[in-house]
Enzyme design. Structure first.
Site, PDB file in Angstrom:
ATOM      1  N   SER A 171      44.290  46.488  50.525  1.00  0.00           N
ATOM      2  CA  SER A 171      45.131  46.558  51.727  1.00  0.00           C
ATOM      3  C   SER A 171      45.487  45.176  52.304  1.00  0.00           C
ATOM      4  O   SER A 171      44.607  44.356  52.592  1.00  0.00           O
ATOM      5  CB  SER A 171      44.402  47.372  52.807  1.00  0.00           C
ATOM      6  OG  SER A 171      45.105  47.283  54.038  1.00  0.00           O
ATOM      7  N   ASN A 172      46.770  44.970  52.486  1.00  0.00           N
ATOM      8  CA  ASN A 172      47.247  43.745  53.147  1.00  0.00           C
ATOM      9  C   ASN A 172      47.049  43.870  54.657  1.00  0.00           C
ATOM     10  O   ASN A 172      46.742  42.907  55.340  1.00  0.00           O
ATOM     11  CB  ASN A 172      48.725  43.533  52.852  1.00  0.00           C
ATOM     12  CG  ASN A 172      48.987  43.465  51.358  1.00  0.00           C
ATOM     13  OD1 ASN A 172      48.448  42.611  50.674  1.00  0.00           O
ATOM     14  ND2 ASN A 172      49.789  44.385  50.844  1.00  0.00           N
TER      15      ASN A 172
END
Ligand code: 5PA
Length: 338
Positions: A82-83
């Site tokens: 996840s960014n």
């Protein structure tokens, strides 16, 4: 709505400054020549927080809310790549808050997960299939922290709540301001879409400011009905806090501008077609797309141009929403496809 009016409304919400400033709009010269459309890139991968990306904009408002409520900890969730989660950890650290990252997937210290560890965020990994299923774990952790006298704020997956959407309304205002001063009239603004906040902000913002611009969201493998429901709900809820007509974007309109068919087997798959495109674009224009979001979104854009769904001569702006860490998260698979 006038640009100044939307800007004033946005300024009235609690917020913190996390972006360096307006992100550049750059002409993709070689690709424009090759494709026959005037192609520009909004470099939201260069926001300036951690590895950059679309979540910085949402977090300006979400963190503003956290501080206003007196919270000392933020809890958020996503896949190990996840960014959003990394951006949240970076924003929290910068503001002196704790971050608890509730993740799913294979625990390997590389890519964004390595970055999460470097920044010393608390990481908890669970064995579930989808990020939606992490919601209950976030609530349990919030209770546990509250019992210890902490004041946590739960940030939903992708920062996609009406507060987060305000960040992409501001991006829409920024695009309109920049295109006015560059003397450009875009026909299309295109974004990848997953938890829906980015698409909602751009769609709603352009609808308010420049309704003739078509705002397209290209799905990256999430189930279409879930995405449409999420964006539909976010439009309504955000319209409500902005005091504008809730029905401003009809369901038909939303369906028409939410593009399917470029998920390549589902969210998070890393496939050769997309890696080949990432290589090609880097070689043409000198910037990197990521395998999970922007690579798939850009693949969709190129395909629509090739099929003339987007007609020759159109002026198109692609919003590069970041995701660089994904290259390193999936380095082994990508290396095997070079
Ligand atoms: C993400 C999402 P939305 O979630 O606002 O639709 O944005 C899609 C998107 N580009 C586009 C990049 C680089 C993204 O990271 N990322 C999620 C994450 O956990 O990082 C929410 C899924």
């Amino acid at each position: 709505m006038l640009l100044t009016e939307l800007k004033q409304k946005l300024d009235s919400f609690p917020q913190v400054k996390l972006l360096w400033g307006a992100t550049p709009i750059v002409r993709a010269k070689n690709l424009s020549k090759e494709t026959g459309v005037e192609l520009y890139i909004k470099r939201d991968d260069l926001t300036g927080l951690a590895l950059g990306g679309n979540k910085t904009r949402k977090l300006e408002f979400i963190m503003g809310e956290a501080l206003e409520k007196g919270c000392d900890t933020v809890i958020t969730a996503g896949a190990v790549h996840s960014n959003h989660v990394l951006q949240t950890a970076a924003a929290a650290k910068k503001l002196g808050l704790d971050a608890v990252l509730v993740l799913r997937g294979k625990e390997e210290n590389k890519g964004n997960l390595l970055m999460d560890r470097i920044i010393n965020a608390e990481v908890r990994i669970y064995d579930v299939e989808t990020s939606r299923e992490l919601k209950d774990y976030m609530e349990e952790i919030a209770e546990e922290l509250a019992e210890r006298g902490k004041k946590p704020l739960i940030i939903p997956v992708g920062g996609s709540n009406p507060t987060g959407v305000l960040g992409y309304l501001r991006a829409a205002a920024e695009i309109v301001g920049q295109s006015n001063s560059m003397g450009l009239e875009f026909d299309y603004v295109v974004t990848p879409t997953s938890s829906g906040g980015t698409q909602t902000g751009i769609l709603l913002g352009l609808k308010l400011l420049e309704p003739k611009i078509k705002a397209l969201g290209i799905g990256v493998g999430d189930p279409r009905e879930e995405l449409l429901d999420d964006v539909g709900r976010l439009i309504k809820e955000t319209a409500e806090i902005l005091n504008v007509d809730e029905g401003i974007v009809s369901r038909d309109e939303l369906e028409a501008c939410t593009i399917d068919g470029y998920g390549f087997g589902g969210y998070g798959t890393v496939v050769r077609e997309v890696i080949d495109l990432i290589k090609y674009i880097a070689g043409q224009e000198g910037f990197y797309l990521d395998p999970v979001y922007t690579g798939k979104g850009f693949y969709g854009l190129m395909d629509m141009i090739r099929k003339q769904v987007i007609p020759p001569g159109s002026k198109v702006l692609f919003v590069h929403t970041g995701g660089l860490g994904g290259i390193f998260q999936y380095e082994d698979i990508i290396a095997g496809m070079l």
